[in-house]
Design a protein around this motif. Structure first.
Motif, PDB file in Angstrom:
ATOM      1  N   LEU A   9       0.848  -3.126   6.635  1.00  0.00           N
ATOM      2  CA  LEU A   9       0.236  -2.088   5.797  1.00  0.00           C
ATOM      3  C   LEU A   9      -1.277  -2.263   5.737  1.00  0.00           C
ATOM      4  CD1 LEU A   9       0.626   0.257   3.698  1.00  0.00           C
ATOM      5  CD2 LEU A   9       0.704  -1.533   1.968  1.00  0.00           C
ATOM      6  N   LEU A  10      -1.730  -3.488   5.515  1.00  0.00           N
ATOM      7  CA  LEU A  10      -3.165  -3.741   5.410  1.00  0.00           C
ATOM      8  C   LEU A  10      -3.876  -3.596   6.748  1.00  0.00           C
ATOM      9  CD1 LEU A  10      -3.137  -6.789   2.968  1.00  0.00           C
ATOM     10  CD2 LEU A  10      -3.686  -4.395   2.448  1.00  0.00           C
ATOM     11  N   SER A  11      -3.255  -4.033   7.824  1.00  0.00           N
ATOM     12  CA  SER A  11      -3.927  -3.947   9.123  1.00  0.00           C
ATOM     13  C   SER A  11      -3.992  -2.510   9.642  1.00  0.00           C
ATOM     14  CB  SER A  11      -3.254  -4.859  10.144  1.00  0.00           C
ATOM     15  OG  SER A  11      -1.954  -4.399  10.446  1.00  0.00           O
ATOM     16  N   GLU A  12      -2.958  -1.715   9.373  1.00  0.00           N
ATOM     17  CA  GLU A  12      -2.956  -0.329   9.848  1.00  0.00           C
ATOM     18  C   GLU A  12      -3.661   0.625   8.881  1.00  0.00           C
ATOM     19  OE1 GLU A  12       0.895   0.944  11.069  1.00  0.00           O
ATOM     20  OE2 GLU A  12       1.143  -0.738  12.460  1.00  0.00           O
ATOM     21  N   ARG A  13      -3.858   0.176   7.629  1.00  0.00           N
ATOM     22  CA  ARG A  13      -4.583   0.948   6.618  1.00  0.00           C
ATOM     23  C   ARG A  13      -4.007   2.347   6.403  1.00  0.00           C
ATOM     24  NH1 ARG A  13     -10.829   0.208   7.355  1.00  0.00           N
ATOM     25  NH2 ARG A  13     -10.689   1.270   5.374  1.00  0.00           N
ATOM     26  N   GLY A  35       4.288 -10.854   3.123  1.00  0.00           N
ATOM     27  CA  GLY A  35       5.160 -10.754   4.242  1.00  0.00           C
ATOM     28  C   GLY A  35       4.620  -9.857   5.327  1.00  0.00           C
ATOM     29  N   LYS A  36       5.439  -9.660   6.304  1.00  0.00           N
ATOM     30  CA  LYS A  36       5.077  -8.868   7.479  1.00  0.00           C
ATOM     31  C   LYS A  36       4.777  -7.409   7.113  1.00  0.00           C
ATOM     32  CE  LYS A  36       6.947  -7.783  12.082  1.00  0.00           C
ATOM     33  NZ  LYS A  36       5.874  -7.156  12.636  1.00  0.00           N
ATOM     34  N   LEU A  37       5.540  -6.844   6.171  1.00  0.00           N
ATOM     35  CA  LEU A  37       5.299  -5.446   5.780  1.00  0.00           C
ATOM     36  C   LEU A  37       3.906  -5.282   5.176  1.00  0.00           C
ATOM     37  CD1 LEU A  37       8.742  -4.421   4.234  1.00  0.00           C
ATOM     38  CD2 LEU A  37       7.767  -3.648   6.390  1.00  0.00           C
ATOM     39  N   LEU A  38       3.526  -6.213   4.308  1.00  0.00           N
ATOM     40  CA  LEU A  38       2.199  -6.136   3.691  1.00  0.00           C
ATOM     41  C   LEU A  38       1.105  -6.311   4.730  1.00  0.00           C
ATOM     42  CD1 LEU A  38       0.323  -5.897   1.285  1.00  0.00           C
ATOM     43  CD2 LEU A  38       0.664  -8.339   0.868  1.00  0.00           C
ATOM     44  N   THR A  39       1.273  -7.272   5.624  1.00  0.00           N
ATOM     45  CA  THR A  39       0.286  -7.502   6.684  1.00  0.00           C
ATOM     46  C   THR A  39       0.120  -6.243   7.542  1.00  0.00           C
ATOM     47  OG1 THR A  39       0.865  -9.836   6.739  1.00  0.00           O
ATOM     48  CG2 THR A  39      -0.316  -8.967   8.646  1.00  0.00           C
TER      49      THR A  39
END
Length: 85
Positions: free
Chosen positions: A7-11, A1-5
């Motif tokens: 989290l991964l993009s902002e690291r 979902g959007k939260l995971l995306t």
């Protein structure tokens, strides 16, 4: 979902914490990637996990790890080829 995306993009962890359902959804998504949980997979490696109780599997979010060749959690385990000492 959007939260995971996000989290991964902002690291990094978000400033505002996630609610329980979002955390559980993330853990479920990660568990779905664990080869121990693949329906057609019957791994025979020494560290493959087997959980026979659905209650225990749910309690641990379907994440598990085998204990190695000796079957003794406290025993020293051999390192995989190429692993750092």
């Amino acid at each position: 979902g959007k939260l995971l995306t996000t989290l991964l993009s902002e690291r990094r962890l978000p400033r505002a914490g996630w609610d329980d359902k979002s955390i559980e959804a993330l853990i479920a998504e990660l568990a779905a990637m664990d080869s121990n949980n693949f329906l057609d997979n019957v791994g025979v490696g020494e560290r493959e996990a087997r959980v026979h109780s659905r209650l225990v599997a749910r309690r641990h979010y379907h994440l598990a790890h085998g204990v190695g060749r000796s079957g003794d959690v406290a025993a020293e385990q051999p390192k995989a080829a190429g692993a750092q000492p």
